[in-house]
Design an enzyme around this catalytic site. Structure first.
Site, PDB file in Angstrom:
ATOM      1  N   ASP A   8       0.756  -1.237  -0.008  1.00  0.00           N
ATOM      2  CA  ASP A   8      -0.066   0.116  -0.002  1.00  0.00           C
ATOM      3  C   ASP A   8       0.937   1.414  -0.197  1.00  0.00           C
ATOM      4  O   ASP A   8       1.615   1.304   1.085  1.00  0.00           O
ATOM      5  CB  ASP A   8      -0.760  -0.033   1.272  1.00  0.00           C
ATOM      6  CG  ASP A   8      -1.664   0.994   1.409  1.00  0.00           C
ATOM      7  OD1 ASP A   8      -1.972   2.005   0.603  1.00  0.00           O
ATOM      8  OD2 ASP A   8      -2.616   1.272   2.260  1.00  0.00           O
ATOM      9  N   ILE A   9       0.613   2.024  -0.938  1.00  0.00           N
ATOM     10  CA  ILE A   9       1.410   3.062  -1.178  1.00  0.00           C
ATOM     11  C   ILE A   9       1.476   4.267   0.057  1.00  0.00           C
ATOM     12  O   ILE A   9       2.403   4.939   0.375  1.00  0.00           O
ATOM     13  CB  ILE A   9       1.345   3.823  -2.668  1.00  0.00           C
ATOM     14  CG1 ILE A   9       2.529   4.643  -2.933  1.00  0.00           C
ATOM     15  CG2 ILE A   9       0.053   4.754  -2.537  1.00  0.00           C
ATOM     16  CD1 ILE A   9       2.686   5.051  -4.565  1.00  0.00           C
ATOM     17  N   ASN A  22      -7.527  12.184 -10.860  1.00  0.00           N
ATOM     18  CA  ASN A  22      -8.257  12.677 -11.998  1.00  0.00           C
ATOM     19  C   ASN A  22      -7.967  14.283 -11.960  1.00  0.00           C
ATOM     20  O   ASN A  22      -7.617  14.907 -11.249  1.00  0.00           O
ATOM     21  CB  ASN A  22      -9.730  12.101 -11.948  1.00  0.00           C
ATOM     22  CG  ASN A  22     -10.493  12.887 -10.568  1.00  0.00           C
ATOM     23  OD1 ASN A  22     -10.545  14.153 -10.441  1.00  0.00           O
ATOM     24  ND2 ASN A  22     -10.836  11.968  -9.649  1.00  0.00           N
ATOM     25  N   ASP A  32      -6.291   6.958  -5.279  1.00  0.00           N
ATOM     26  CA  ASP A  32      -6.527   8.298  -4.901  1.00  0.00           C
ATOM     27  C   ASP A  32      -7.165   8.517  -3.575  1.00  0.00           C
ATOM     28  O   ASP A  32      -7.026   9.114  -2.838  1.00  0.00           O
ATOM     29  CB  ASP A  32      -7.043   8.659  -6.264  1.00  0.00           C
ATOM     30  CG  ASP A  32      -7.320  10.413  -6.136  1.00  0.00           C
ATOM     31  OD1 ASP A  32      -6.867  11.243  -5.212  1.00  0.00           O
ATOM     32  OD2 ASP A  32      -8.232  10.870  -6.947  1.00  0.00           O
ATOM     33  N   SER A 115      -3.113   4.595 -14.306  1.00  0.00           N
ATOM     34  CA  SER A 115      -4.074   4.328 -15.178  1.00  0.00           C
ATOM     35  C   SER A 115      -4.291   2.924 -15.358  1.00  0.00           C
ATOM     36  O   SER A 115      -5.154   2.501 -16.246  1.00  0.00           O
ATOM     37  CB  SER A 115      -3.545   4.902 -16.701  1.00  0.00           C
ATOM     38  OG  SER A 115      -3.635   6.198 -16.912  1.00  0.00           O
ATOM     39  N   TYR A 119      -8.934   3.451 -14.826  1.00  0.00           N
ATOM     40  CA  TYR A 119      -8.961   3.947 -16.170  1.00  0.00           C
ATOM     41  C   TYR A 119      -8.427   2.868 -17.361  1.00  0.00           C
ATOM     42  O   TYR A 119      -8.305   3.215 -18.691  1.00  0.00           O
ATOM     43  CB  TYR A 119      -7.689   5.145 -16.194  1.00  0.00           C
ATOM     44  CG  TYR A 119      -8.175   6.388 -15.735  1.00  0.00           C
ATOM     45  CD1 TYR A 119      -9.602   6.395 -15.182  1.00  0.00           C
ATOM     46  CD2 TYR A 119      -7.460   7.431 -15.704  1.00  0.00           C
ATOM     47  CE1 TYR A 119      -9.998   8.001 -14.714  1.00  0.00           C
ATOM     48  CE2 TYR A 119      -7.815   8.855 -14.951  1.00  0.00           C
ATOM     49  CZ  TYR A 119      -9.114   8.758 -14.714  1.00  0.00           C
ATOM     50  OH  TYR A 119      -9.604  10.222 -14.263  1.00  0.00           O
TER      51      TYR A 119
HETATM   52  N1  AR6 Z   1      -1.409   1.431  -2.901  1.00  0.00           N
HETATM   53  C1  AR6 Z   1      -0.754   1.043  -4.098  1.00  0.00           C
HETATM   54  N2  AR6 Z   1      -1.592   1.143  -5.216  1.00  0.00           N
HETATM   55  C2  AR6 Z   1      -2.860   0.977  -5.285  1.00  0.00           C
HETATM   56  C3  AR6 Z   1      -3.603   1.325  -3.903  1.00  0.00           C
HETATM   57  C4  AR6 Z   1      -2.661   1.684  -2.511  1.00  0.00           C
HETATM   58  N3  AR6 Z   1      -3.340   1.970  -1.564  1.00  0.00           N
HETATM   59  N4  AR6 Z   1      -4.862   1.199  -3.963  1.00  0.00           N
HETATM   60  C5  AR6 Z   1      -4.958   0.657  -5.672  1.00  0.00           C
HETATM   61  N5  AR6 Z   1      -3.712   0.660  -6.149  1.00  0.00           N
HETATM   62  P1  AR6 Z   1      -6.754   3.332  -9.695  1.00  0.00           P
HETATM   63  P2  AR6 Z   1      -6.409   4.941 -12.391  1.00  0.00           P
HETATM   64  C6  AR6 Z   1      -3.570   0.240  -7.440  1.00  0.00           C
HETATM   65  O1  AR6 Z   1      -8.197   2.954 -10.237  1.00  0.00           O
HETATM   66  O2  AR6 Z   1      -6.496   3.716 -13.240  1.00  0.00           O
HETATM   67  C7  AR6 Z   1      -9.333   7.192  -9.055  1.00  0.00           C
HETATM   68  O3  AR6 Z   1     -10.838   7.149  -8.637  1.00  0.00           O
HETATM   69  C8  AR6 Z   1      -4.428  -0.222  -8.315  1.00  0.00           C
HETATM   70  O4  AR6 Z   1      -4.383  -1.664  -8.188  1.00  0.00           O
HETATM   71  O5  AR6 Z   1      -6.473   3.658  -8.197  1.00  0.00           O
HETATM   72  O6  AR6 Z   1      -5.300   5.950 -12.640  1.00  0.00           O
HETATM   73  C9  AR6 Z   1      -9.025   8.505  -9.525  1.00  0.00           C
HETATM   74  O7  AR6 Z   1      -9.625   9.713  -8.661  1.00  0.00           O
HETATM   75  C10 AR6 Z   1      -4.086  -0.071  -9.816  1.00  0.00           C
HETATM   76  O8  AR6 Z   1      -3.093  -0.888 -10.150  1.00  0.00           O
HETATM   77  O9  AR6 Z   1      -5.989   4.720 -10.863  1.00  0.00           O
HETATM   78  C11 AR6 Z   1      -9.177   8.493 -10.886  1.00  0.00           C
HETATM   79  O10 AR6 Z   1     -10.529   8.805 -11.231  1.00  0.00           O
HETATM   80  C12 AR6 Z   1      -3.401   1.097  -9.522  1.00  0.00           C
HETATM   81  O11 AR6 Z   1      -3.207   1.709  -8.173  1.00  0.00           O
HETATM   82  C13 AR6 Z   1      -9.223   7.390 -11.523  1.00  0.00           C
HETATM   83  O12 AR6 Z   1      -9.316   6.340 -10.105  1.00  0.00           O
HETATM   84  C14 AR6 Z   1      -4.066   2.525 -10.249  1.00  0.00           C
HETATM   85  O13 AR6 Z   1      -5.680   2.349 -10.068  1.00  0.00           O
HETATM   86  C15 AR6 Z   1      -7.857   6.881 -12.001  1.00  0.00           C
HETATM   87  O14 AR6 Z   1      -7.721   5.619 -12.486  1.00  0.00           O
END
Ligand code: AR6
Length: 164
Positions: A8-9, A22, A32, A115, A119
């Site tokens: 978890d980042i 976003n 996010d 993404s 996304y």
């Molecule tokens: N630590 C590290 N990685 C994570 C965590 C965490 N705690 N939680 C999820 N991931 P996403 P996007 C990973 O959907 O595709 C949001 O609603 C997850 O497994 O977070 O860029 C924003 O507000 C995936 O591999 O981001 C935007 O509207 C990666 O993070 C939209 O989602 C990215 O998944 C952005 O979409």
């Protein structure tokens, strides 16, 4: 140097973590949402002053309650099939985040897989772009990079591509 961590980042004690935000910069789901929850309400307050962020660009805030000192917010492209400049926009997310880090004397920076969640960017292609962009940059600039990976599919892809 590039490191790979599964986890978890929001837990990382580094100079900066990158948020896959976003364009409103006002929070959302996925990483996010996790970053805003862990940082606390002051993060949203600062984000409100930034007037959003275009796709491929990056903006910086403090980390507030996070162990990380800064959050670099970048906006990845929404996958639309691959003919809408997605690859260049995704590379720009990494590049602009890294440039901003240097400007703020950041020495260690952690990236999520931008993404590849909501996304919808194909994970294999996104990993190629992330690794190539970061490797190019650190061949000319001294920065410690940590890819923080949440899901097993991405972890295996990065393990293979980085040959760790
Ligand atoms: N630590 C590290 N990685 C994570 C965590 C965490 N705690 N939680 C999820 N991931 P996403 P996007 C990973 O959907 O595709 C949001 O609603 C997850 O497994 O977070 O860029 C924003 O507000 C995936 O591999 O981001 C935007 O509207 C990666 O993070 C939209 O989602 C990215 O998944 C952005 O979409």
């Amino acid at each position: 140097m590039i490191q790979l961590i599964k986890g978890d980042i929001t837990q990382l004690k580094v100079d900066a973590i990158v948020n896959a935000a976003n364009s409103s910069l006002l929070g959302g789901g996925g990483v996010d949402g996790a970053i805003h929850r862990a940082a606390g309400a002051h993060l949203l307050e600062e984000c409100r002053t930034l007037n959003g962020c275009p796709t491929g660009k990056a903006k910086i805030t403090k980390g507030y309650n996070l162990p990380a000192k800064y959050v670099i917010h970048t906006v990845g492209p929404v996958w639309q099939g691959g003919n809408n400049n997605e690859a260049e926009l995704l590379a720009n997310c990494y590049l602009n985040s890294l440039r901003l880090a240097l400007k703020h004397n950041i020495r260690s920076i952690a990236f999520p897989n931008i993404s590849t969640g909501a996304y919808g960017y194909p994970k294999d292609q996104a990993a190629e772009i992330a690794i190539r962009s970061v490797q190019n940059f650190i061949s000319q600039n001294k920065l410690e990079i940590i890819f923080v990976i949440f899901d097993s599919e991405n972890f295996h892809l990065y393990e293979q591509k980085l040959r760790l």
